[in-house]
Design an enzyme around this catalytic site. Structure first.
Site, PDB file in Angstrom:
ATOM      1  N   GLY B  36     -57.372  65.607 -25.989  1.00 57.47           N
ATOM      2  CA  GLY B  36     -55.985  64.936 -26.513  1.00 57.47           C
ATOM      3  C   GLY B  36     -56.424  63.395 -27.037  1.00 57.47           C
ATOM      4  O   GLY B  36     -55.301  63.039 -27.529  1.00 57.47           O
ATOM      5  N   CYS B 245     -40.960  92.083 -39.301  1.00 62.06           N
ATOM      6  CA  CYS B 245     -41.558  92.440 -41.009  1.00 62.06           C
ATOM      7  C   CYS B 245     -41.657  93.396 -41.375  1.00 62.06           C
ATOM      8  O   CYS B 245     -41.566  94.594 -40.529  1.00 62.06           O
ATOM      9  CB  CYS B 245     -43.455  91.899 -39.846  1.00 62.06           C
ATOM     10  SG  CYS B 245     -44.416  91.724 -41.711  1.00 62.06           S
ATOM     11  N   CYS B 248     -45.432  95.727 -41.531  1.00 61.75           N
ATOM     12  CA  CYS B 248     -45.859  95.566 -40.227  1.00 61.75           C
ATOM     13  C   CYS B 248     -44.627  95.850 -39.307  1.00 61.75           C
ATOM     14  O   CYS B 248     -45.161  96.532 -38.420  1.00 61.75           O
ATOM     15  CB  CYS B 248     -47.005  95.149 -39.458  1.00 61.75           C
ATOM     16  SG  CYS B 248     -46.414  93.675 -39.105  1.00 61.75           S
ATOM     17  N   CYS B 270     -44.942  88.660 -42.307  1.00 64.46           N
ATOM     18  CA  CYS B 270     -45.982  87.919 -40.933  1.00 64.46           C
ATOM     19  C   CYS B 270     -46.676  86.497 -41.973  1.00 64.46           C
ATOM     20  O   CYS B 270     -47.133  87.388 -43.043  1.00 64.46           O
ATOM     21  CB  CYS B 270     -47.025  89.040 -40.734  1.00 64.46           C
ATOM     22  SG  CYS B 270     -46.275  90.470 -39.225  1.00 64.46           S
ATOM     23  N   CYS B 276     -51.275  91.220 -39.748  1.00 72.02           N
ATOM     24  CA  CYS B 276     -50.228  91.633 -40.695  1.00 72.02           C
ATOM     25  C   CYS B 276     -51.027  92.693 -40.799  1.00 72.02           C
ATOM     26  O   CYS B 276     -50.356  94.586 -40.775  1.00 72.02           O
ATOM     27  CB  CYS B 276     -49.759  91.540 -40.948  1.00 72.02           C
ATOM     28  SG  CYS B 276     -48.366  92.437 -41.972  1.00 72.02           S
TER      29      CYS B 276
END
Lengths: 254, 280, 262
Positions: B36, B245, B248, B270, B276
């Site tokens: 970080g 979606c 899909c 998606c 997807c």
């Protein structure tokens, strides 16, 4: 008062306040460091239950003496000792916190003029010393109101700031504030100066009560009637150029 | 497509010279060692301007090898202009295999999304970062933000979240949602939607973050705790959709909203094209 | 005004000296501040009072001397020998600093509530409702309307900003507050209200404070003790009422005589 006598302290009670060799001048630097001597080698002692009245001509230094006792004026030499916690506390040359402690617990001062703290209600001005000592707010307000009533301040003024009050009313606020705490030592500078006869009597009553309850009082009382009513002894304050040689402490003829 | 020409005058392998790659790798090592923490690095001139992924490209260039398989996505899609360009760039200069399948990639360079398919041990996710400093909007001075990170003085970050709740009734930040890494540094996870933040927490993959304009690299090693900041009474929440979606039927992935005709008809699709397609 | 009989002072300054190039800003300043005391530092422009205050508060490093502070639970520390982390933590928890210009002590871009809540959040407060409640409580104590909690200080008057700055400092319950001309630049009536507020808070919270001002009236109202500075040196000190009613030094006498009567 024509025959000055030697030391006349009551030997049965230890003094609450003892001053010795107190000297003070004012030096005005703007005028070429002009020195104005005011107090020279002042000594006195006050015991619980006594009221010592400072007398003397105008400008002799009575007010200066009183203010020096309170630490408001700085002494050049000498000793001012107050009895606190079964011991002596020296005020001349003391650290500010020592003087503040004495003022908080032991010594009260009624000045000639109320230094007006703006925008604070009269009852709060009077109650403040109690609040500072940890007294609970409603209790402190009640005691303040009681005292104000005793001094003849009408209830409708209690919630108002004293800035708009008359001189007499402001003075009574002043007195109430200083007397709401039972100080062992009380210093009073012309406490009744701006009061009418009726209110004067109330204040005299209050002072006598405190004195009889054991306070040691030192005061300047312009009015001889008031002085006669409250004082147990006289102390003459003379200007430094005075011809009097002997210590000016005189027992009040009873 | 001409083959890569490794004769003199042509590009070095993966475009950057060896010294530069070494320098970037040192920065990456340092970043991995202090999760970080933003490590400054000597960013180079790249064949595309700032704001187009130069940081991510430099990180990828420093770590890529002939045995790697590279996937590049842009807002989740493999087929946008930028994703295609970067993929072809590395195909030329690094002679690597490329793929659109998340499971097959060893390195995934991404702009602003994390793949829906869970990542595995051994995969590396390279993020393109515009503004690496999470406190930048609150504290403009670089000298001060460095001090705040060094002393762990993150009150100002919490103040910005408080302010969001005061103004909007909830924490309104929906991307670049600040996280705390390994209980120490506060980091910007790049402008991924907050939906993706939970994927960073203890991910088996190595996360590398490159900011080209600001010249900072930071990293989150595998299996490191990454916690999104919040309040006890306003806990972190991800986005949810009522729709699924349109292609899909997924109800679990991040959906893009598309307006498909002038009457304002909407489709939800998606964002992750590979995910997807894999479901259809 | 209770002067404690504790064995050690809250803050001790020993031989504080600060130069800017060849110019001496303050020279050999010594004092002890005891719990519950408000110390005023008065002087005219260029007297060194603000430099001294900044040295005491850790904002400037003196060229010589030391500032010793008695912490709440970790013994005494030499302020300028502390690590920056510890010193910054101290200034955010046990100390407060009220700037003359409230903008320097506030985040102008976030709400009043966020400003007041920041110190709480900086030491780990994580419950929004509680933080907001504390902030609202303090807003009331500094007499700002409750419905301004979510407003930014850019929409506040100068006096309101100053009161917000005070609240922001006091929310962490500091033991020692430094104030640099806290009512400077404000309208007279606004000044008065803020002085009242400060007086009340100092009394009720038993705060210790070091207050820099050029206004002897402010000193009279707020301080127990006074130090008068001229040309970088402390030329007189003592009880406030004594210094103002019976000034000894020529400069102090001149200052007191210069107060405009009302």
């Amino acid at each position: 008062m024509s025959h000055p006598e030697k030391s006349c302290e009551d030997p049965t009670m230890p003094p609450a306040l003892r001053v010795s060799g107190l000297s003070k001048s004012f030096v005005v630097h703007a005028h070429g460091d002009l020195a104005l001597p005011v107090l020279h080698d002042v000594s006195l002692a006050v015991s619980p239950g006594e009221c010592l009245a400072l007398v003397g001509p105008s400008g002799a230094g009575k007010s200066t003496l009183l203010r020096s006792l309170y630490g408001n004026y700085r002494a050049d030499a000498g000793s001012i000792r107050v009895r606190q916690d079964d011991a002596w506390t020296e005020l001349v040359g003391a650290e500010p916190r020592t003087v503040l402690d004495v003022r908080h617990r032991t010594m009260g001062f009624v000045s000639q003029f109320l230094r007006v703290i703006p925008r604070v209600a009269a009852v709060d001005v009077v109650a403040e010393p109690l609040l500072r000592r940890g007294v609970e707010a409603t209790e402190a307000s009640h005691r303040a109101e009681f005292l104000l009533g005793m001094l003849g301040i009408p209830a409708r003024l209690w919630a108002l700031p004293p800035a708009t009050f008359s001189g007499g009313e402001q003075q009574r606020i002043n007195i109430a504030r200083s007397l709401i705490v039972d100080y062992p030592i009380l210093l009073l500078d012309e406490p009744t100066a701006s009061l009418d006869a009726a209110n004067r009597d109330g204040v005299v009553e209050l002072i006598c009560q405190r004195r009889d309850a054991g306070a040691a009082v030192v005061g300047i009382f312009h009015d001889t009637g008031v002085r006669d009513a409250v004082a147990t002894r006289i102390h003459e304050v003379l200007p430094p150029a005075s011809p009097a040689g002997a210590p000016p402490c005189v027992a009040k003829p009873s | 497509m001409p083959d890569i020409n490794m004769t003199e005058g042509a590009y070095n392998y993966a475009y950057l010279d060896e010294q530069t790659k070494r320098m970037i790798r040192r920065a990456i090592l340092k970043a991995v060692a202090v999760p970080g923490y933003q490590v400054p690095f000597g960013g180079r001139e790249m064949p595309l301007p700032y704001g187009w992924g130069t940081g991510g490209i430099q990180v990828t260039a420093a770590i890529i090898g002939r045995d790697d398989t590279l996937k590049v996505i842009d807002q989740g899609a493999d087929d946008t202009t930028n994703a295609v360009s970067i993929r072809r760039f590395f195909a030329h200069v690094a002679d690597v295999a490329t793929t659109t399948r998340t499971e097959e990639a060893t390195i995934i360079q991404t702009r602003h999304r994390v793949p829906e398919t869970p990542l595995k041990d051994g995969q590396i996710l390279v993020f393109q970062v515009p503004i690496p400093e999470p406190l930048r909007m609150l504290e403009p001075r670089e000298t001060e933000t460095r001090t705040l990170h060094a002393l762990s003085e993150y009150g100002v970050m919490q103040v910005s979240l408080y302010e969001s709740i005061a103004r909007h009734g909830r924490i309104a930040k929906s991307y670049s949602y600040p996280v705390q890494v390994n209980g120490r540094y506060i980091m910007s996870p790049s402008p991924i939607p907050k939906f993706d933040n939970p994927k960073l927490d203890r991910s088996p993959a190595l996360q590398l973050y490159g900011a080209g304009r600001e010249k900072r690299i930071y990293a989150v090693p595998p299996y490191t705790p990454v916690k999104s900041l919040d309040f006890d009474d306003h806990p972190f929440e991800i986005e949810r959709w009522t729709e699924c979606c349109a292609f899909c039927g997924s109800t679990e992935s991040f959906l893009d909203e598309m307006i498909v005709d002038d009457a304002g008809k909407r489709l939800f699709v998606c964002s992750d094209t590979d995910y997807c397609e894999g479901r259809r | 005004m209770s002067a404690a009989t504790l064995p050690s002072p809250l803050l001790s300054a020993r031989n504080i000296t600060k130069r800017f190039g060849g110019r001496i800003a303050c020279h050999n300043v010594n004092f002890d501040l005891w719990p519950g005391e408000v110390l005023g530092i008065v002087g005219e422009s260029g007297s060194g009072k603000t430099t001294l205050l900044n040295c005491l508060a850790g904002r400037l490093t003196p060229d010589a001397g030391s500032v010793i502070y008695e912490t709440a639970s970790a013994g005494t520390v030499d302020i300028h020998r502390l690590s920056e982390a510890r010193r910054r933590l101290l200034t955010r928890t046990e100390w407060g600093f009220v700037n003359q210009d409230a903008r320097e002590g506030l985040r102008m871009g976030v709400s009043a509530g966020a400003n007041i809540g920041e110190r709480l959040m900086a030491v780990g407060a994580r419950h929004y409702g509680e933080i907001r409640g504390s902030a609202a409580d303090w807003l009331a104590r500094v007499e700002i309307d409750a419905d301004r909690l979510d407003d930014r200080p850019t929409t506040f008057s100068g006096g309101m900003r100053q009161r917000l700055q005070i609240a922001r400092n006091l929310v962490s319950g500091p033991r020692l507050v430094f104030m640099d001309e806290p009512t400077g630049g404000l309208d007279v009536s606004v000044q008065a209200r803020i002085l009242d507020l400060l007086r009340g808070l100092v009394e009720r919270l038993h705060l210790s404070a070091v207050l820099v001002t050029h206004d002897l009236g402010v000193a009279r109202l707020l301080t127990h003790r006074l130090m008068v500075m001229q040309g970088g040196a402390v030329i007189e000190e003592g009880l406030t009422d004594q210094v103002l009613d019976d000034p000894q030094h020529a400069y102090t006498q001149m200052l007191v005589a210069s107060i405009l009567p009302v």
